[in-house]
Design a protein around this motif. Structure first.
Motif, PDB file in Angstrom:
ATOM      1  N   ALA A  82      29.476  43.199  48.949  1.00 15.33           N
ATOM      2  CA  ALA A  82      29.017  44.253  49.861  1.00 15.33           C
ATOM      3  C   ALA A  82      29.086  45.628  49.215  1.00 15.33           C
ATOM      4  N   MET A  83      30.020  45.839  48.289  1.00 16.92           N
ATOM      5  CA  MET A  83      30.130  47.124  47.603  1.00 16.92           C
ATOM      6  C   MET A  83      29.175  47.225  46.412  1.00 16.92           C
ATOM      7  N   GLY A  84      28.395  46.160  46.160  1.00 18.14           N
ATOM      8  CA  GLY A  84      27.463  46.171  45.044  1.00 18.14           C
ATOM      9  C   GLY A  84      28.127  46.040  43.690  1.00 18.14           C
ATOM     10  N   LEU A  85      29.287  45.371  43.648  1.00 17.65           N
ATOM     11  CA  LEU A  85      30.070  45.271  42.418  1.00 17.65           C
ATOM     12  C   LEU A  85      30.098  43.862  41.831  1.00 17.65           C
ATOM     13  N   TRP A  86      29.196  42.985  42.279  1.00 15.75           N
ATOM     14  CA  TRP A  86      29.293  41.593  41.859  1.00 15.75           C
ATOM     15  C   TRP A  86      29.128  41.438  40.343  1.00 15.75           C
ATOM     16  N   VAL A  87      28.114  42.073  39.767  1.00 14.78           N
ATOM     17  CA  VAL A  87      27.864  41.918  38.323  1.00 14.78           C
ATOM     18  C   VAL A  87      29.019  42.492  37.496  1.00 14.78           C
ATOM     19  N   PRO A  88      29.441  43.750  37.712  1.00 13.81           N
ATOM     20  CA  PRO A  88      30.590  44.242  36.925  1.00 13.81           C
ATOM     21  C   PRO A  88      31.875  43.461  37.190  1.00 13.81           C
ATOM     22  N   ALA A  89      32.040  42.919  38.407  1.00 13.03           N
ATOM     23  CA  ALA A  89      33.231  42.118  38.689  1.00 13.03           C
ATOM     24  C   ALA A  89      33.233  40.843  37.856  1.00 13.03           C
ATOM     25  N   MET A  90      32.072  40.207  37.730  1.00 11.06           N
ATOM     26  CA  MET A  90      31.990  38.990  36.924  1.00 11.06           C
ATOM     27  C   MET A  90      32.143  39.301  35.433  1.00 11.06           C
ATOM     28  N   GLN A  91      31.674  40.462  35.001  1.00  9.22           N
ATOM     29  CA  GLN A  91      31.887  40.867  33.611  1.00  9.22           C
ATOM     30  C   GLN A  91      33.369  41.069  33.330  1.00  9.22           C
ATOM     31  N   THR A  92      34.060  41.688  34.266  1.00  8.09           N
ATOM     32  CA  THR A  92      35.511  41.872  34.114  1.00  8.09           C
ATOM     33  C   THR A  92      36.229  40.539  34.148  1.00  8.09           C
ATOM     34  N   LEU A  93      35.840  39.651  35.069  1.00  5.23           N
ATOM     35  CA  LEU A  93      36.479  38.347  35.170  1.00  5.23           C
ATOM     36  C   LEU A  93      36.287  37.540  33.892  1.00  5.23           C
ATOM     37  N   ALA A  94      35.084  37.595  33.315  1.00  3.58           N
ATOM     38  CA  ALA A  94      34.829  36.871  32.066  1.00  3.58           C
ATOM     39  C   ALA A  94      35.702  37.407  30.938  1.00  3.58           C
ATOM     40  N   LEU A  95      35.801  38.739  30.835  1.00  2.00           N
ATOM     41  CA  LEU A  95      36.643  39.346  29.795  1.00  2.00           C
ATOM     42  C   LEU A  95      38.100  38.939  29.962  1.00  2.00           C
ATOM     43  N   VAL A  96      38.586  38.982  31.191  1.00  2.00           N
ATOM     44  CA  VAL A  96      39.985  38.639  31.454  1.00  2.00           C
ATOM     45  C   VAL A  96      40.253  37.175  31.139  1.00  2.00           C
ATOM     46  N   LEU A  97      39.369  36.291  31.559  1.00  2.00           N
ATOM     47  CA  LEU A  97      39.584  34.851  31.340  1.00  2.00           C
ATOM     48  C   LEU A  97      39.572  34.509  29.855  1.00  2.00           C
ATOM     49  N   VAL A  98      38.616  35.060  29.105  1.00  2.00           N
ATOM     50  CA  VAL A  98      38.563  34.774  27.659  1.00  2.00           C
ATOM     51  C   VAL A  98      39.798  35.339  26.970  1.00  2.00           C
ATOM     52  N   ALA A  99      40.184  36.568  27.318  1.00  2.00           N
ATOM     53  CA  ALA A  99      41.375  37.173  26.715  1.00  2.00           C
ATOM     54  C   ALA A  99      42.628  36.382  27.063  1.00  2.00           C
ATOM     55  N   ALA A 100      42.728  35.928  28.315  1.00  2.00           N
ATOM     56  CA  ALA A 100      43.908  35.164  28.730  1.00  2.00           C
ATOM     57  C   ALA A 100      43.970  33.820  28.008  1.00  2.00           C
ATOM     58  N   ILE A 101      42.829  33.161  27.863  1.00  2.00           N
ATOM     59  CA  ILE A 101      42.807  31.873  27.157  1.00  2.00           C
ATOM     60  C   ILE A 101      43.240  32.041  25.707  1.00  2.00           C
ATOM     61  N   VAL A 102      42.704  33.065  25.036  1.00  2.00           N
ATOM     62  CA  VAL A 102      43.088  33.318  23.643  1.00  2.00           C
ATOM     63  C   VAL A 102      44.582  33.629  23.554  1.00  2.00           C
ATOM     64  N   ALA A 103      45.075  34.466  24.462  1.00  2.00           N
ATOM     65  CA  ALA A 103      46.489  34.835  24.439  1.00  2.00           C
ATOM     66  C   ALA A 103      47.383  33.626  24.686  1.00  2.00           C
ATOM     67  N   VAL A 104      46.999  32.762  25.623  1.00  2.00           N
ATOM     68  CA  VAL A 104      47.804  31.570  25.924  1.00  2.00           C
ATOM     69  C   VAL A 104      47.797  30.606  24.739  1.00  2.00           C
TER      70      VAL A 104
END
Length: 319
Positions: A82-104
């Motif tokens: 509703a806030m129009g943030l879906w695309v940047p939210a998914m970009q952030t989620l992708a960055l976080v998930l890849v970084a977390a996987i590498v770190a783990v």
């Protein structure tokens, strides 16, 4: 003494320049791989319609935690849309998930190695202390020199910043396993690798999962700093809001980060007690199966078609 100065920063700068000059091919390969995975995961998250991904996230929340979290996930993600943030939210989620996987993938083996080797533990401890106390902004300087502006320096800085808790909690979990349990495994002739896989890792898993949870949370907390390095997502929107003093944009982007953080925190924290929450889908399915088995046993008992010896009853209960 006023003229005496140790040029430590200059030495580090010289080392960074040497790495940039002599390992340019390796750095290009790292940049390509990181960009490939982050962009690929972002495209994958944006491929389905948003309501499909929201339904999948809610189902995951229900399976691992509770139906209340599933409803909260739907509301949170719907608010992001509703806030129009879906695309940047998914970009952030992708960055976080890849970084977390590498770190783990780095932290867990290092934590196991540290728990089993006192020398490694003594070497890693000051390094981890340094990594945790160094301001996160400092990591961006060499990362930008190595990889230029974009998602790669943001991810590298995120991995470095989020790594220490994973190593420390993995080591703590392995070392916290009861020594008598380990000695019992050794008495039965188990090899060190068998003890690690069969005894230490299963018993240390709740602590290791807590470390993974902290890695993900710290990776998400770096979203804004990654945005300063040019990584797309909510962090970049926050940086733009700061530079233009746009309160509305900053609040919305910050709220998007918070909503994603709450979802990831609740889901990863629930993995340590998977199926134990009575409101989770797994617990409901197990309870339903148990009731069906009890009803079947009771029906068979009333009809006289079941063996009521203690051994038979125990087998029925364990079925």
């Amino acid at each position: 003494m006023d003229g005496f100065r140790i040029p430590l920063g200059s030495w580090v700068a010289t080392g960074v320049d040497w790495i940039k000059t002599n390992l340019d091919g390796f750095l290009d390969a790292v940049s390509f791989v990181v960009t490939f995975f982050v962009d690929g995961l972002t495209s994958l998250l944006l491929l389905p319609y948003f309501f499909v991904l929201i339904a999948a996230a809610a189902l995951i929340a229900w399976i691992v935690r509770s139906w209340q979290l599933a409803i909260g996930t739907i509301i949170s993600f719907a608010l992001i849309v509703a806030m129009g943030l879906w695309v940047p939210a998914m970009q952030t989620l992708a960055l976080v998930l890849v970084a977390a996987i590498v770190a783990v993938l780095i932290a867990v083996p290092l934590g196991i190695w540290s728990a089993r080797n006192a020398t490694v533990r003594a070497v890693l401890k000051p390094i981890l202390d340094f990594m945790q106390t160094m301001p996160a902004f400092v990591y961006l300087i060499p990362a930008i020199v190595f990889f230029s502006i974009g998602v790669v320096p943001g991810l590298v800085a995120t991995v470095i910043f989020a790594l220490p808790p994973g190593v420390r909690l993995t080591e703590l979990g392995i070392r916290g396993v009861d020594s008598e349990t380990v000695e019992a495994g050794q008495a039965f002739g188990a090899k060190p690798g068998q003890i690690l896989r069969g005894i230490q890792l299963p018993l240390a898993m709740p602590t290791i999962l807590a470390g993974i949870n902290q890695v993900i949370m710290l990776a998400l907390s770096m979203a804004v700093i990654a945005g300063m390095a040019g990584a797309d997502g909510l962090g970049k929107m926050v940086v733009e809001a700061i530079s233009t003093v746009n309160i509305a944009k900053g609040v919305e982007a910050g709220l998007g980060v918070v909503l994603i953080a709450v979802f990831l925190d609740r889901v990863t924290a629930a993995l340590g007690t998977l199926g134990q929450n009575p409101s989770s889908l797994l617990a409901m399915l197990r309870s339903r199966r148990a009731r069906r088995r009890s009803a079947a046993v009771a029906e068979a008992s009333d009809s006289g078609d079941v063996d009521r010896t203690p051994v038979a009853e125990k087998e029925l209960q364990n079925a």
